[in-house]
Design a protein around this motif. Structure first.
Motif, PDB file in Angstrom:
ATOM      1  N   UNK A   8       0.861  -1.187   0.000  1.00  0.00           N
ATOM      2  CA  UNK A   8       0.000   0.000   0.000  1.00  0.00           C
ATOM      3  C   UNK A   8       0.893   1.233   0.000  1.00  0.00           C
ATOM      4  N   UNK A   9       0.534   2.231  -0.808  1.00  0.00           N
ATOM      5  CA  UNK A   9       1.303   3.475  -0.779  1.00  0.00           C
ATOM      6  C   UNK A   9       0.348   4.650  -0.644  1.00  0.00           C
ATOM      7  N   UNK A  10       0.209   5.127   0.578  1.00  0.00           N
ATOM      8  CA  UNK A  10      -0.648   6.272   0.843  1.00  0.00           C
ATOM      9  C   UNK A  10      -0.355   6.793   2.239  1.00  0.00           C
ATOM     10  N   UNK A  11      -0.723   8.023   2.494  1.00  0.00           N
ATOM     11  CA  UNK A  11      -0.551   8.570   3.837  1.00  0.00           C
ATOM     12  C   UNK A  11      -1.902   8.739   4.520  1.00  0.00           C
ATOM     13  N   UNK A  12      -2.979   8.447   3.792  1.00  0.00           N
ATOM     14  CA  UNK A  12      -4.332   8.652   4.330  1.00  0.00           C
ATOM     15  C   UNK A  12      -4.803   7.411   5.072  1.00  0.00           C
ATOM     16  N   UNK A  38       6.204   8.723  -3.220  1.00  0.00           N
ATOM     17  CA  UNK A  38       7.503   8.627  -3.876  1.00  0.00           C
ATOM     18  C   UNK A  38       7.317   8.347  -5.356  1.00  0.00           C
ATOM     19  N   UNK A  39       8.058   9.046  -6.165  1.00  0.00           N
ATOM     20  CA  UNK A  39       7.833   9.024  -7.598  1.00  0.00           C
ATOM     21  C   UNK A  39       8.454   7.804  -8.281  1.00  0.00           C
ATOM     22  N   UNK A  40       9.740   7.624  -8.121  1.00  0.00           N
ATOM     23  CA  UNK A  40      10.379   6.524  -8.838  1.00  0.00           C
ATOM     24  C   UNK A  40      10.577   5.299  -7.954  1.00  0.00           C
ATOM     25  N   UNK A  41      10.781   4.181  -8.603  1.00  0.00           N
ATOM     26  CA  UNK A  41      10.933   2.904  -7.919  1.00  0.00           C
ATOM     27  C   UNK A  41      12.039   2.936  -6.867  1.00  0.00           C
ATOM     28  N   UNK A  42      13.148   3.599  -7.195  1.00  0.00           N
ATOM     29  CA  UNK A  42      14.299   3.640  -6.285  1.00  0.00           C
ATOM     30  C   UNK A  42      13.976   4.288  -4.938  1.00  0.00           C
ATOM     31  N   UNK A  43      13.045   5.242  -4.969  1.00  0.00           N
ATOM     32  CA  UNK A  43      12.739   5.947  -3.724  1.00  0.00           C
ATOM     33  C   UNK A  43      11.659   5.240  -2.906  1.00  0.00           C
ATOM     34  N   UNK A  44      11.146   4.150  -3.440  1.00  0.00           N
ATOM     35  CA  UNK A  44      10.139   3.385  -2.689  1.00  0.00           C
ATOM     36  C   UNK A  44      10.854   2.363  -1.809  1.00  0.00           C
ATOM     37  N   UNK A  60       3.134 -10.400  -5.000  1.00  0.00           N
ATOM     38  CA  UNK A  60       2.907  -9.061  -4.455  1.00  0.00           C
ATOM     39  C   UNK A  60       1.500  -8.676  -4.905  1.00  0.00           C
ATOM     40  N   UNK A  61       0.691  -8.233  -3.977  1.00  0.00           N
ATOM     41  CA  UNK A  61      -0.656  -7.804  -4.345  1.00  0.00           C
ATOM     42  C   UNK A  61      -0.850  -6.323  -4.047  1.00  0.00           C
ATOM     43  N   UNK A  62      -1.469  -5.635  -5.000  1.00  0.00           N
ATOM     44  CA  UNK A  62      -1.857  -4.232  -4.803  1.00  0.00           C
ATOM     45  C   UNK A  62      -3.307  -4.108  -5.246  1.00  0.00           C
ATOM     46  N   UNK A  63      -3.984  -3.064  -4.799  1.00  0.00           N
ATOM     47  CA  UNK A  63      -5.371  -2.904  -5.226  1.00  0.00           C
ATOM     48  C   UNK A  63      -5.446  -2.379  -6.655  1.00  0.00           C
ATOM     49  N   UNK A  68       1.719   1.148  -7.522  1.00  0.00           N
ATOM     50  CA  UNK A  68       3.119   0.794  -7.747  1.00  0.00           C
ATOM     51  C   UNK A  68       3.882   1.915  -8.421  1.00  0.00           C
ATOM     52  N   UNK A  69       3.225   2.608  -9.334  1.00  0.00           N
ATOM     53  CA  UNK A  69       3.918   3.645 -10.066  1.00  0.00           C
ATOM     54  C   UNK A  69       2.970   4.562 -10.812  1.00  0.00           C
TER      55      UNK A  69
END
Length: 105
Positions: A8-12, A38-44, A60-63, A68-69
């Protein structure tokens, strides 16, 4: 069954809860939350750490893919890394599962 890990990538807080529910329902035994935008893969950082710990045939599962990007370029980069490591990608709400047999050439 092989291990399935959610990302998951969120701050909410509400989004974290909603996505966690979806990913747990999809069979994830563990969930990583990337706290910053974070914008690019490296910063994740979390995503990189997560991929490093994963084995062949794990998932790997995402909604949604956009988690992811936000750029096609870094998404392809990531897909390439997952394919090399034989990690499966499942996008739960978009009914997509990469099986590693499709190459993008």
């Amino acid at each position: 069954a092989m291990k399935k890990i959610g990302y998951i990538r969120t701050t909410i807080k509400k989004e974290i809860e909603e996505q966690s529910e979806i990913l747990i329902a999809a069979g994830c035994s563990k969930i990583f939350v990337e706290a910053k935008e974070s914008i690019d893969f490296k910063s994740k950082i979390k995503l990189s750490q997560m991929i490093d710990t994963m084995q062949d045939k794990e998932t790997i599962a995402v909604t949604r893919l956009s988690i992811l990007s936000s750029s096609v370029q870094s998404l392809l980069e990531l897909m390439h890394i997952l394919e090399q490591k034989k990690i499966i990608l499942e996008v739960v709400e978009q009914n997509f599962i990469s099986s590693g047999i499709h190459t993008l050439n």
